[in-house]
Design a protein around this motif. Structure first.
Motif, PDB file in Angstrom:
ATOM      1  N   GLU A  57      42.989  42.522  42.595  1.00 16.07           N
ATOM      2  CA  GLU A  57      43.195  43.713  41.781  1.00 16.07           C
ATOM      3  C   GLU A  57      43.767  44.863  42.592  1.00 16.07           C
ATOM      4  O   GLU A  57      44.659  45.589  42.133  1.00 16.07           O
ATOM      5  CB  GLU A  57      41.891  44.136  41.102  1.00 16.07           C
ATOM      6  N   HIS A  58      43.270  45.048  43.796  1.00 13.69           N
ATOM      7  CA  HIS A  58      43.810  46.105  44.650  1.00 13.69           C
ATOM      8  C   HIS A  58      45.289  45.870  44.949  1.00 13.69           C
ATOM      9  O   HIS A  58      46.088  46.820  44.957  1.00 13.69           O
ATOM     10  CB  HIS A  58      43.011  46.175  45.956  1.00 13.69           C
ATOM     11  N   ASP A  59      45.656  44.623  45.188  1.00 18.56           N
ATOM     12  CA  ASP A  59      47.062  44.309  45.456  1.00 18.56           C
ATOM     13  C   ASP A  59      47.934  44.569  44.231  1.00 18.56           C
ATOM     14  O   ASP A  59      49.046  45.094  44.348  1.00 18.56           O
ATOM     15  CB  ASP A  59      47.208  42.854  45.895  1.00 18.56           C
ATOM     16  N   ARG A  60      47.428  44.201  43.059  1.00 20.77           N
ATOM     17  CA  ARG A  60      48.213  44.399  41.841  1.00 20.77           C
ATOM     18  C   ARG A  60      48.380  45.876  41.517  1.00 20.77           C
ATOM     19  O   ARG A  60      49.450  46.306  41.053  1.00 20.77           O
ATOM     20  CB  ARG A  60      47.567  43.663  40.667  1.00 20.77           C
ATOM     21  N   PHE A  61      47.328  46.659  41.754  1.00 23.33           N
ATOM     22  CA  PHE A  61      47.441  48.097  41.507  1.00 23.33           C
ATOM     23  C   PHE A  61      48.441  48.718  42.478  1.00 23.33           C
ATOM     24  O   PHE A  61      49.249  49.564  42.091  1.00 23.33           O
ATOM     25  CB  PHE A  61      46.073  48.769  41.649  1.00 23.33           C
ATOM     26  N   HIS A  62      48.408  48.286  43.728  1.00 19.85           N
ATOM     27  CA  HIS A  62      49.355  48.805  44.720  1.00 19.85           C
ATOM     28  C   HIS A  62      50.789  48.477  44.317  1.00 19.85           C
ATOM     29  O   HIS A  62      51.673  49.345  44.361  1.00 19.85           O
ATOM     30  CB  HIS A  62      49.059  48.228  46.102  1.00 19.85           C
ATOM     31  N   ALA A  63      51.045  47.235  43.916  1.00 22.85           N
ATOM     32  CA  ALA A  63      52.389  46.838  43.513  1.00 22.85           C
ATOM     33  C   ALA A  63      52.846  47.656  42.303  1.00 22.85           C
ATOM     34  O   ALA A  63      54.021  48.045  42.198  1.00 22.85           O
ATOM     35  CB  ALA A  63      52.421  45.344  43.186  1.00 22.85           C
ATOM     36  N   GLN A  64      51.919  47.922  41.390  1.00 26.05           N
ATOM     37  CA  GLN A  64      52.267  48.683  40.194  1.00 26.05           C
ATOM     38  C   GLN A  64      52.679  50.111  40.536  1.00 26.05           C
ATOM     39  O   GLN A  64      53.736  50.585  40.095  1.00 26.05           O
ATOM     40  CB  GLN A  64      51.089  48.710  39.235  1.00 26.05           C
TER      41      GLN A  64
END
Length: 254
Positions: A28-35
């Motif tokens: 989730e942290h990675d996906r939020f960062h990419a977003q």
């Protein structure tokens, strides 16, 4: 996309434990960062479903929350500093501090700041002793007339904080009119856990058909069928959308 054909009894839904929560947090942290790293300059001031908050405000809040997760002292400081906002609930006080102190942060620096703070938050949460996770120190109070009382530390420092980031990722996607990155093994697991907890807030029978990549079919005593998109279900539980019937039951931390 339709929901899976097989209905899962609520009694068969395993809740997310701390170990699994930490694995979900990494994703989730990675996906939020990419977003947020992909946001355009005009996106940051777009309004979100969070009343009065822009996309930038949401990101500043999530960043400030991660910094609080990384340090108990910082968490206490944020809550205390937020008293001047007049907010009654501890989490609203922390939110007020995060927005006030993040006023000078520029969008250009927020993705890198998130990368650092999210790593520190994850590391701190992974190291909390199990004995501490079980302590009932978290006051949730009353939501829409339902008293949630006190929850263990692990309720928030396990999947709770991760669920918050996930919901805010949906907020940002909706605000900037993009499709969020969704997958059954990640987002579907978070939604299934929401369903399992939501089912503890009431005793009504139901058959819940949640559509989309994060969806599934869930039932208790073969009740009336309620069908909607999985993300809309989460938005309704959080109060972002008004719910009727079965969907009037809400959760405190989404």
């Amino acid at each position: 996309m339709s929901a899976p054909d097989i209905e899962t009894p609520i009694s068969a839904l395993a809740r997310i434990d701390h170990i699994e929560a930490m694995d979900l947090t990494v994703v989730e942290h990675d996906r939020f960062h990419a977003q947020i790293d992909a946001l355009e300059p005009d996106d940051w001031e777009r309004a979100t479903d969070c009343a009065g908050w822009s996309v930038r405000d949401v990101v500043v809040h999530v960043l400030g929350s991660a910094r609080a997760q990384a340090s108990p002292k910082e968490m206490v400081r944020q809550v205390r500093a937020g008293r001047r906002s007049g907010a009654k609930r501890w989490r609203d006080r922390a939110n007020a501090t995060q927005l006030a102190e993040g006023a000078e942060l520029t969008p250009a620096g927020l993705p890198d700041a998130w990368a650092t703070a999210s790593y520190q938050a994850l590391h701190a949460r992974q190291r909390i002793p199990s004995a501490v996770l079980g302590l009932p120190l978290l006051p949730l109070g009353v939501v829409d007339g339902m008293r949630f009382g006190w929850k263990p530390v692990g309720y928030l420092y396990g999947i709770g904080f991760t669920r918050s980031v996930w919901m805010h990722r949906m907020d940002v996607a909706r605000a900037v009119n993009t499709e969020p990155h969704l997958s059954p093994e990640h987002d579907g697991r978070i939604v299934a856990d929401l369903v399992a907890e939501w089912a503890t807030t009431h005793a009504e029978p139901f058959t819940l058909w949640l559509t989309g990549p994060a969806g599934g079919k869930f039932e208790r005593a073969s009740g009336p069928v309620t069908e909607l998109d999985a993300i809309e279900f989460a938005r309704t539980l959080s109060g972002r959308v008004d719910g009727e019937g079965l969907l009037r039951h809400r959760l405190p931390l989404v």
